[in-house]
Design an enzyme around this catalytic site. Sequence first.
Site: not given
Length: 680
Positions: A287, A366, A394
């Site tokens: 990323e 993820d 998240e």
Amino acid sequence: MNNEYELCWLEYRRLPDWEIACHREWFKSAVPFAQPWEVETALTELKTFARDALGTKMLVENTIQNQRTIILGKIDKLSELFDVPKLEREGSFFLAHRKLSGKDTLVIGAIDTAGLVYGTFEVIKRARLGESFEKMNVVQTPAMPLRMINHWDNLDGSVERGYSGRSIFFEKDRVILNRRTRDYARLLASVGINGVVINNVNVRGKAVQLIDDEKYLKALSKLAEVFGNYGIKLYLSVNFASPMYLGKFETADPLDDRIKKWWKDQARKLYSFIPDFGGFLVKADSEFNPGPHYFGRTHADGANMLAEALEPFGGVVIWRTFVYNCLQDWRDYNTDRAKAAYENFKPLDGQFRDNVILQTKFGPMDFQVREPVSPLFGALERTNQILELQITQEYTGQQIHLCYLGPFWKEILDFDTFARGRGSFVKRIVDGTVFNRKYCGMAGVSNVGRDPNWTGHDLAQANLYTFARLAWNPDELVEKIVDDWITLTFGKDEEVKATIKHMLMNSHRAYEKYTTPFGLGWMVNPNHHYGPNPEGYEYSKWGTYHRANHEAIAVDRSSKGTGFTLQYHSPWREIFDSIETCPEDLLLFFHRVRYDHKLRSGKTLLQSMYDLHFEGVEQVEEFLKAWQRLEGKIDPVKYKRVLERLTVQLEHAKEWRDVVNTYFYRKTGISDERGRKIYP
Ligand code: GCW
């Protein structure tokens, strides 16, 4: 009293009189068998507990005088008095009731200071849970050598994926060090955590200077000392291109001698400030973070170079395997992000130095509400491994939704990889036993911030607590962990205990039902990842597609599709490969499935999708009602905070239900068999 924040499961409220009567005598005196600095932290904790919970002053004495006394010491010294159990691993301890010259003693014995601290917290916990000391006979050894919390805290005080207020470690590019820092160390040590990475794995801006700027190093050395008193080592996330930012080199090539020397000098400098520094956590080639690939080198080249620099000081390099193509074209049907970690790291197995550890997220994508266990765990036989879990929610409701992750984490730990035949559980890989590894363990991405209750949602404290307890002992029953947490946090009222337990134990399933069941994942809004958006990631670059059309949904990851299933050992590769045998919880992770496909229940996928979304919302309604019945039995501040979150959760759960159901209805044109409201 402290008004800024509470102490979660360490709130030593005054015990009821009859419990005080049971324990007070024990806590009137302590006799240490160790050097003063070795027992200082433990004694302070015992005294605090004696004062706050029992209303007594604990005296520290040289000889046993009282009829009941707590003895604490290193086992070499204690063995002169009586037989002691054999303890080997860092942090191990024993608790035992012993008669010495006619007196009752409760012994806390350990090989190191950390063990004395853990043993002390265990004694206090047992006293608070109402256990008697008379028959105490406990030996505990942490299963995992590394039990770590990873903070994604930025130096400006923000927290990436943080839902509990600002960072407890940083503000305005400065390191925070206050009473709360020590209380955080207490909270973590009370559940056996022994390592903390305080800064975000995305190391940007000022954070690059943490390993270099003396102003930071001085502050960090103090921080490390506070944590060190509780047996917790400090670690830092580093930017792989640091030599370019800090050393003004034009490269960070790990095979360049100047770069190697730079990191060695840097390590020496770091250790001169922080002698027991733990090591580096690295997000490289991931990323947009730089890594060895930028310089034509492998992950092994990169990790080994850093490891060589830290090795003389006993430090480790924790290298993340979260590496994938984040610039994928959605039209590219050949690339499958789920395969990336394995493809990147399996070929390097055996090439890493002994003080390198690869840290892998539990699933191949993820941190979705459900994913299969990453096949990498069973694939790396000659590499140290850490399992990464996300305590911060998240993708699981951002601490607005109640989503207790204990049962799910337990399933992950209990997953049998079959790497060395039956019994090659993930928990046995990350505790080092399956492949006989020295450095391994678990890391949890922190859900803590500056909110008064630390975790935003009061009940999200249970996630932090459970993560640590499972890292200490992955064989422990989640039900037992939950019972302990509730009692320590909310007291012993049976209705309170039963209600909260019911809510916690069913909350992950409920969340899964009204969001993305069957392993589908990703129907969230881009960037902030909160709330439903069925095609939020459909035409993006992130490799997270479901490719729904009017007939079917999800990616075929079987051997006839992307071949992801082939990364598993048998029998999983066959089980996952066939739509008939694949666990239904994961059906849409592994297979592209027609909406009219019949599940084992006899219902179609589509009808099950509708049903689960309605059921999930009904469960949240039930949680809310159950909580309301506890009014008056729970501290009003906590009661109200949780009530507010549950109310919002219910609204947002309905939004999820309606958006996802409507999406499927509009794709298929097939109505709900039960005629419930779906928007045409
Ligand atoms: O899930 C993603 C998060 C990023 C995070 C990244 C990672 C720290 O959305 O915020 O970056 O994972 O784990 O590195």
